[in-house]
Design a protein around this motif. Structure first.
Motif, PDB file in Angstrom:
ATOM      1  N   GLY A 156       0.778  -1.236   0.000  1.00 59.81           N
ATOM      2  CA  GLY A 156       0.000   0.000   0.000  1.00 59.81           C
ATOM      3  C   GLY A 156       0.807   1.282   0.000  1.00 59.81           C
ATOM      4  O   GLY A 156       0.257   2.368   0.153  1.00 59.81           O
ATOM      5  N   ALA A 157       2.131   1.172  -0.158  1.00 58.13           N
ATOM      6  CA  ALA A 157       2.983   2.373  -0.168  1.00 58.13           C
ATOM      7  C   ALA A 157       3.099   2.914  -1.594  1.00 58.13           C
ATOM      8  O   ALA A 157       2.829   2.216  -2.567  1.00 58.13           O
ATOM      9  N   CYS A 158       3.558   4.139  -1.706  1.00 59.69           N
ATOM     10  CA  CYS A 158       3.793   4.768  -3.004  1.00 59.69           C
ATOM     11  C   CYS A 158       4.773   3.928  -3.817  1.00 59.69           C
ATOM     12  O   CYS A 158       5.733   3.372  -3.262  1.00 59.69           O
ATOM     13  N   VAL A 159       4.545   3.859  -5.132  1.00 62.06           N
ATOM     14  CA  VAL A 159       5.419   3.056  -6.004  1.00 62.06           C
ATOM     15  C   VAL A 159       6.870   3.555  -6.007  1.00 62.06           C
ATOM     16  O   VAL A 159       7.776   2.792  -6.337  1.00 62.06           O
ATOM     17  N   PHE A 160       7.096   4.812  -5.615  1.00 64.45           N
ATOM     18  CA  PHE A 160       8.463   5.362  -5.629  1.00 64.45           C
ATOM     19  C   PHE A 160       9.195   5.228  -4.287  1.00 64.45           C
ATOM     20  O   PHE A 160      10.348   5.598  -4.175  1.00 64.45           O
ATOM     21  N   LEU A 161       8.514   4.700  -3.263  1.00 65.06           N
ATOM     22  CA  LEU A 161       9.165   4.538  -1.956  1.00 65.06           C
ATOM     23  C   LEU A 161       9.982   3.246  -1.970  1.00 65.06           C
ATOM     24  O   LEU A 161       9.439   2.175  -2.210  1.00 65.06           O
TER      25      LEU A 161
ATOM     26  N   PRO B 189      11.320   0.134  -0.508  1.00 60.85           N
ATOM     27  CA  PRO B 189      10.852  -0.591   0.683  1.00 60.85           C
ATOM     28  C   PRO B 189      11.943  -0.838   1.723  1.00 60.85           C
ATOM     29  O   PRO B 189      11.658  -0.931   2.903  1.00 60.85           O
ATOM     30  N   GLU B 190      13.199  -0.921   1.277  1.00 60.89           N
ATOM     31  CA  GLU B 190      14.284  -1.167   2.243  1.00 60.89           C
ATOM     32  C   GLU B 190      14.723   0.104   2.963  1.00 60.89           C
ATOM     33  O   GLU B 190      14.777   0.154   4.184  1.00 60.89           O
ATOM     34  N   THR B 191      15.056   1.145   2.193  1.00 58.31           N
ATOM     35  CA  THR B 191      15.633   2.356   2.790  1.00 58.31           C
ATOM     36  C   THR B 191      14.576   3.352   3.255  1.00 58.31           C
ATOM     37  O   THR B 191      14.896   4.294   3.976  1.00 58.31           O
ATOM     38  N   LYS B 192      13.302   3.152   2.822  1.00 54.46           N
ATOM     39  CA  LYS B 192      12.225   4.107   3.116  1.00 54.46           C
ATOM     40  C   LYS B 192      12.541   5.490   2.541  1.00 54.46           C
ATOM     41  O   LYS B 192      12.156   6.510   3.099  1.00 54.46           O
ATOM     42  N   ARG B 193      13.255   5.512   1.437  1.00 50.86           N
ATOM     43  CA  ARG B 193      13.576   6.785   0.784  1.00 50.86           C
ATOM     44  C   ARG B 193      12.853   6.848  -0.562  1.00 50.86           C
ATOM     45  O   ARG B 193      12.621   5.836  -1.195  1.00 50.86           O
ATOM     46  N   CYS B 194      12.563   8.066  -0.994  1.00 49.13           N
ATOM     47  CA  CYS B 194      11.865   8.279  -2.261  1.00 49.13           C
ATOM     48  C   CYS B 194      12.862   8.168  -3.412  1.00 49.13           C
ATOM     49  O   CYS B 194      13.915   8.799  -3.384  1.00 49.13           O
ATOM     50  N   ARG B 195      12.498   7.382  -4.421  1.00 51.85           N
ATOM     51  CA  ARG B 195      13.382   7.191  -5.583  1.00 51.85           C
ATOM     52  C   ARG B 195      13.417   8.399  -6.508  1.00 51.85           C
ATOM     53  O   ARG B 195      14.308   8.498  -7.344  1.00 51.85           O
ATOM     54  N   ILE B 196      12.433   9.286  -6.386  1.00 53.52           N
ATOM     55  CA  ILE B 196      12.386  10.470  -7.259  1.00 53.52           C
ATOM     56  C   ILE B 196      12.344  11.749  -6.421  1.00 53.52           C
ATOM     57  O   ILE B 196      11.741  12.751  -6.813  1.00 53.52           O
ATOM     58  N   TYR B 197      13.000  11.731  -5.273  1.00 50.13           N
ATOM     59  CA  TYR B 197      12.890  12.800  -4.280  1.00 50.13           C
ATOM     60  C   TYR B 197      12.950  14.212  -4.876  1.00 50.13           C
ATOM     61  O   TYR B 197      12.116  15.053  -4.589  1.00 50.13           O
ATOM     62  N   ASN B 198      13.950  14.491  -5.707  1.00 47.05           N
ATOM     63  CA  ASN B 198      14.103  15.837  -6.264  1.00 47.05           C
ATOM     64  C   ASN B 198      13.060  16.179  -7.321  1.00 47.05           C
ATOM     65  O   ASN B 198      12.985  17.316  -7.771  1.00 47.05           O
ATOM     66  N   HIS B 199      12.271  15.191  -7.729  1.00 48.89           N
ATOM     67  CA  HIS B 199      11.252  15.404  -8.762  1.00 48.89           C
ATOM     68  C   HIS B 199       9.874  14.999  -8.243  1.00 48.89           C
ATOM     69  O   HIS B 199       8.956  14.810  -9.032  1.00 48.89           O
ATOM     70  N   ARG B 200       9.745  14.845  -6.923  1.00 47.45           N
ATOM     71  CA  ARG B 200       8.487  14.364  -6.356  1.00 47.45           C
ATOM     72  C   ARG B 200       7.361  15.380  -6.569  1.00 47.45           C
ATOM     73  O   ARG B 200       7.631  16.572  -6.731  1.00 47.45           O
ATOM     74  N   PRO B 201       6.111  14.901  -6.563  1.00 52.91           N
ATOM     75  CA  PRO B 201       4.968  15.791  -6.775  1.00 52.91           C
ATOM     76  C   PRO B 201       4.883  16.900  -5.729  1.00 52.91           C
ATOM     77  O   PRO B 201       5.367  16.750  -4.601  1.00 52.91           O
ATOM     78  N   LEU B 202       4.237  17.992  -6.115  1.00 54.58           N
ATOM     79  CA  LEU B 202       4.096  19.136  -5.216  1.00 54.58           C
ATOM     80  C   LEU B 202       3.427  18.732  -3.902  1.00 54.58           C
ATOM     81  O   LEU B 202       3.850  19.166  -2.836  1.00 54.58           O
TER      82      LEU B 202
END
Length: 162
Positions: free
Chosen positions: A83-88, A90-103
């Motif tokens: 149920g988490a965002c597709v860009f999270l 799962p291991e590091t709990k970090r966003c894969r597109i952090y600098n381009h994430r939605p507003l």
């Protein structure tokens, strides 16, 4: 519930705020990526597509956001297994597109509401967010707002002040 935390004057950039409120985004938390439904603007979709993703990989076309009868956009896709965002990640709990994430991701837990030449800032007091009133948090000052959201504020200023 939403609580008022600050107002910024878009002409003078003066900030009035609630000094009792503090915030600190807790690194590798990812709770908002798991708990929230994120609305995507057209600009968000275009920015993510520029990274090489296809919209069908990250846009949930079955979840729609409206304000009244005005269609705002679709939702960011969630993973079926947790149920988490597709860009999270799962291991590091970090966003894969952090600098381009939605507003909406950038602003969370804050909500910006424009009233004429002022921008009111509210906090969405979600119980799952450990950064709200964090002991090491910082108050919502002019410095905080311009550092974290300077480009967003500038965009609103251009629209309002011409």
């Amino acid at each position: 519930m939403n609580r008022w935390v600050a107002t910024i004057d878009l002409e003078t950039l003066e900030v009035e705020s609630d000094p009792s409120f503090k915030f600190k985004c807790v690194e590798n938390c990812g709770k908002c990526c798991e708990e929230l439904e994120i609305p995507l603007r057209d600009e968000d979709i275009a920015k993510i597509e520029e990274l090489g993703y296809n919209a069908w990989e990250f846009v949930d076309y079955e979840k729609l956001f409206y304000r009244g009868d005005k269609f705002l956009g679709y939702a960011l896709k969630k993973r079926p297994f947790d149920g988490a965002c597709v860009f999270l990640d799962p291991e590091t709990k970090r966003c894969r597109i952090y600098n381009h994430r939605p507003l909406a991701c950038r602003l969370y837990p804050f909500i910006f509401v424009k009233h004429g030449k002022k921008m009111e800032i509210y906090v969405k007091e979600d119980s799952f967010c450990p950064g709200i009133n964090h002991p090491e948090g910082e108050p919502i000052t002019k410095e905080f707002l311009l550092r974290e959201y300077g480009d967003v504020i500038e965009e609103y200023r251009r629209k309002v002040l011409g």
